[in-house]
Design an enzyme around this catalytic site. Structure first.
Site, short mmCIF file in Angstrom:
data_model
loop_
_atom_site.label_atom_id
_atom_site.label_comp_id
_atom_site.label_asym_id
_atom_site.label_seq_id
_atom_site.Cartn_x
_atom_site.Cartn_y
_atom_site.Cartn_z
N ILE B 31 0.81 -1.21 0.00
CA ILE B 31 0.00 0.00 0.00
C ILE B 31 0.84 1.26 0.00
O ILE B 31 0.32 2.36 -0.02
CB ILE B 31 -0.98 0.04 1.21
N GLY B 32 2.14 1.11 0.00
CA GLY B 32 2.96 2.31 -0.02
C GLY B 32 4.40 1.99 -0.36
O GLY B 32 4.83 0.84 -0.30
N GLY B 34 8.30 3.84 0.13
CA GLY B 34 9.04 4.99 0.64
C GLY B 34 10.52 4.84 0.45
O GLY B 34 10.97 3.91 -0.21
N GLY B 37 11.78 1.68 2.43
CA GLY B 37 11.12 0.40 2.33
C GLY B 37 9.68 0.51 1.90
O GLY B 37 9.19 1.60 1.64
N GLN B 38 9.08 -0.65 1.83
CA GLN B 38 7.69 -0.66 1.38
C GLN B 38 6.74 -0.77 2.57
O GLN B 38 7.16 -1.11 3.67
CB GLN B 38 7.45 -1.87 0.47
N VAL B 39 5.49 -0.52 2.29
CA VAL B 39 4.46 -0.67 3.31
C VAL B 39 3.44 -1.68 2.80
O VAL B 39 3.01 -1.61 1.65
CB VAL B 39 3.76 0.66 3.62
N LYS B 54 5.39 -1.67 7.95
CA LYS B 54 6.34 -0.79 7.28
C LYS B 54 7.72 -1.40 7.40
O LYS B 54 8.23 -1.60 8.50
CB LYS B 54 6.30 0.59 7.95
N ASP B 163 7.15 16.66 8.43
CA ASP B 163 6.74 16.22 7.09
C ASP B 163 5.22 16.14 7.02
O ASP B 163 4.66 15.15 6.57
CB ASP B 163 7.38 14.89 6.73
#
Lengths: 251, 514
Positions: B31-32, B34, B37-39, B54, B163
């Protein structure tokens, strides 16, 4: 770092003396006594401080590193977590947590400089591997409160800032024992102020009375610290080596 | 986590130390994405609970456990609030190199670490980018109030988020909004003595003081970002989409006027002020550009988009703004419509597919495709019209946005102070056909790369010089806990709705302040 000690994991995880003074079974099987266990922790606290001095990081990092090490040894044995590796690793991790980072290779360099003994020799890979184990052993709770900040606040409040240097030094010495695992930081700070004021013959009775702090705790900490200064005179390198040697034995 | 009564140890804490393996979870979907790494959306096998994993990549880490992850963990472990994402636990997976005995411990640092978060269905950007999505005014107020409540809690706890942007504001199907991605967050001390990096916050949401190179800053940086998001929600599209730092500053100056010693005392001493000082005089135009906003919204926005950080409104004061206490009141999060899950990562992917599809169509028909625009809030100050929401089974990929208000809209005339819901009318989207090129922004659980144009990592983990007290603690007290433990860390729910009398407004979010 957190705004509130009382809501912190540090506060929630304060331990009793009986919980801290436990030699875990793998170490016990090797004949490690409680006294030796404490001795090794003290020696490693000094080691952390020496490494930090060479690398030039703040006192706060040293204090956090020692706290990490002492916390780990309430849960993990020295047999499993070699103190000679754990100590520098805690310094490395604390430097990140306290925003005073240095490179792992610098640490390895100063370890080599500090000790010729190859039992102390570790490579970057060993440090990084141990770092993960430390994080897990700490359950990723990395925030530690120290007596330094309350110390300056309290001294200011008491109008005794001339005691700063002496009491600050005393606070540094409290890390040679497990106080930080057992008492709220401001209590440790108060005990150090108490000792400093007695040594400098300052009358602080009225101020302490007004604080309504638990003077029994303050006096307990003070007595223990003073006992430590007495006993430290008879600590020798040989006793430390002997204790560390025991850990290397096969059970 | 329960807060222990003073003098007692918290015994609720799990007695077992060390972390579980990621194998306790079954990954369902990414779902993400970054920087570190990935989510994934995942299901805990034992309980069936849906979580977000995460991943913190550990390979190629020459300095062991990344300091960004340490910061995030440290901060998340101490923040417990309804409007801050909850870190449930940390799990590990063994590295690729297992030794012959299958012993994993040895190479753990080469494996992966996962932070386990509660699962949230949407992020604000993903949600507002949905074709046809329009927020109501009470809905915007509800999100804004939750955002400010969560941020105020962070600031009271001396954490700067650094952020704040739509994709880092996660929203669940109960209408709750939570701040996420503390990968750039830092503790700060109130004296602002620490030298902090100015290379933080996604460019479009970055305040002028950071763009001008200051390294001493505080919570006001987050409030600028909040202002940008607020305006974006009302306006229907990002208000300051700069392509690079000079352009970003220029856009800010064009909107907010040029900074000088009058409107921002001390600005000329900020490092890069002379490099970026505009050559021509520039007037503040916030009221002019956003004249279609209602009076209270504009008033609040003006105070958020104040150039001088020391004069910029704080989260606490923003919560007290008239905007939140006048009709239409913020709605109850639970009353908000439920939407099919949408994260920016997914909507971006869907949009990409849609674009490809449209381009194929264009090649065939030579017809210009209509791209969807993010629409400003719908005009009625009530609930979302049910027909405006895409049904759960409605295919998302090829659907043209249901044009409700139409892109060719009037700017709402500024209404008099007559009260009543009608004066909250918002104008339509003047631009129409806006295509938010949000390349490079991470999803809500990620530490997304920034600035959006994707230049090199602006934030070096190693060099954070400056001694000085970091993260001051004011919570020490002699003689026992001196803070109120009673108030659970919440301020976002309870007492919401039209029955609220303004007299109790302070109680809501003051309970956990010292």
């Amino acid at each position: 770092m957190a705004a509130n000690f009382w809501a912190s994991s540090h506060y929630k995880q304060l331990l009793e003396q009986e919980e801290v003074d436990v030699v875990l079974s793998p170490d016990k099987e090797k004949g490690l006594t409680l006294e030796e266990f404490k001795l090794i922790k003290m020696h490693m606290s000094n080691y952390i401080a020496k490494l930090a001095q060479s690398i030039k990081v703040r006192q706060r990092v040293v204090a956090t590193a020692i706290t990490y090490m002492r916390r780990v040894y309430t849960r993990k044995s020295m047999t499993e977590y070699d103190p000679r590796l754990l100590a520098p690793t805690c310094l490395y991790l604390a430097s990140k947590a306290e925003e005073s980072t240095f490179q792992a290779r610098l640490l390895v360099f100063y370890i080599k400089k500090q000790y010729n003994d190859e039992k102390y020799r570790f490579e970057i890979k060993d440090i990084l591997e141990m770092e993960m184990k430390v994080l897990e052993a700490l359950n990723y709770y990395l925030v530690v409160y120290h007596p330094y900040r309350p110390l300056s606040q309290l001294l200011q409040d008491a109008g005794m800032t001339e005691l700063t240097q002496l009491s600050w030094g005393l606070v540094n010495d409290t890390y040679k024992m497990d106080f930080i695992l057992m008492y709220p930081p401001y209590m440790i700070a108060l005990a150090c102020i108490y000792i400093a004021s007695v040594l400098k013959e300052k009358d602080t009775t009225a101020w302490f009375e007004e604080l309504r702090a638990d003077m029994n705790v303050v006096k307990n900490i003070s007595m223990e610290l003073l006992d430590f200064y007495d006993s430290q005179k008879i600590i020798t390198e040989e006793r430390i080596s002997a204790a560390l040697h025991k850990l290397a034995l096969k059970p | 986590m329960a807060v222990a009564v003073p003098g007692q140890l918290n015994l609720d804490e799990s007695p077992s130390w060390g972390s579980r393996s990621v194998d306790c979870f079954e990954k369902l979907e990414q779902i993400g994405e970054g920087t570190y790494g990935q989510v994934f959306m995942a299901r805990e096998i034992k309980t069936g609970e849906i979580v977000a994993l995460k991943k913190i990549r550990m390979d190629n880490e020459r300095e062991g456990f990344p300091i960004t992850a340490i910061r995030e963990i440290k901060i998340l472990k101490k923040l417990h609030h309804d409007n801050v994402i909850k870190l449930k636990e940390i799990v590990t997976s063994p590295g690729p190199e297992k030794d012959d005995n299958g012993k994993l411990d040895g190479n753990k640092y080469k494996g992966s670490i996962y932070m386990v978060f509660e699962y949230m269905d949407h992020d604000l950007t993903g949600l507002s980018d949905r074709p046809g999505m329009r927020f109501t005014v009470p809905q915007i107020k509800c999100y804004m109030r939750q955002l400010l409540t969560g941020l105020h809690y962070c600031h009271v706890n001396q954490v700067l988020h650094r952020d704040i942007k739509g994709s880092n504001l996660l929203i669940d199907n109960e209408g709750n909004l939570k701040l996420a991605d503390f990968g750039l967050a830092r503790s700060f001390s109130n004296d602002h003595n620490g030298n902090l990096t100015n290379r933080v916050i996604t460019l479009w949401y970055r305040p002028p003081e950071l763009l001008l190179g200051t390294t001493k800053y505080g919570p006001a940086v987050d409030m600028w970002s909040v202002g940008c998001i607020f305006a974006e929600l009302l306006h229907g599209k990002p208000i300051l989409p700069g392509k690079n730092e000079p352009e970003q500053l220029n856009k800010i100056f064009e909107l907010c006027g040029a900074p000088d010693e009058v409107n921002w005392p001390g600005v000329s001493k900020i490092p890069w002020y002379n490099n970026f000082k505009p050559s021509r005089p520039m007037k503040r135009r916030v009221r002019e550009v956003f004249k279609h906003f209602d009076r209270h919204a504009l008033e609040l926005l003006e105070r958020m988009l104040t150039l001088d950080p020391s004069q910029r409104i704080s989260a606490k004061d923003a919560l007290d703004a008239e905007y939140f206490w006048n009709d239409p009141l913020p709605c109850d999060p639970k009353s908000l419509p439920k939407y099919e899950s949408s994260h920016e990562f997914q909507t971006k992917k869907k949009r990409q597919q849609q674009r490809q599809h449209e381009e194929a169509a264009k090649r065939q028909k030579l017809q210009h495709p209509q791209q969807h625009a993010r629409l400003p809030p719908i005009q009625q100050a009530g609930q979302v019209h049910p027909q405006l929401r895409p049904g759960p089974n409605q295919p998302m990929l090829n659907s043209q946005p249901p044009v409700v208000a139409g892109p060719s809209h009037h700017y709402g005339k500024p209404r008099g102070p007559s009260g009543g819901p009608n004066r909250y009318q918002q104008g339509g989207n003047p631009g129409g056909g806006y295509n938010p090129a949000r390349g490079g922004q991470g999803g809500g659980y990620n530490s997304g790369p920034y600035p959006p144009q994707g230049r090199g990592a602006p934030y070096t983990a190693s060099g954070m010089p400056g001694p000085g007290p970091r993260g001051g603690g004011s919570g020490y007290g002699v003689g026992g806990p001196n803070y109120s433990q009673g108030g659970p860390y919440r301020g976002s729910d309870g007492g919401r709705g039209s029955n609220m009398i303004s007299g109790n407004r302070n109680q809501q979010y003051n309970s956990w302040q010292q």
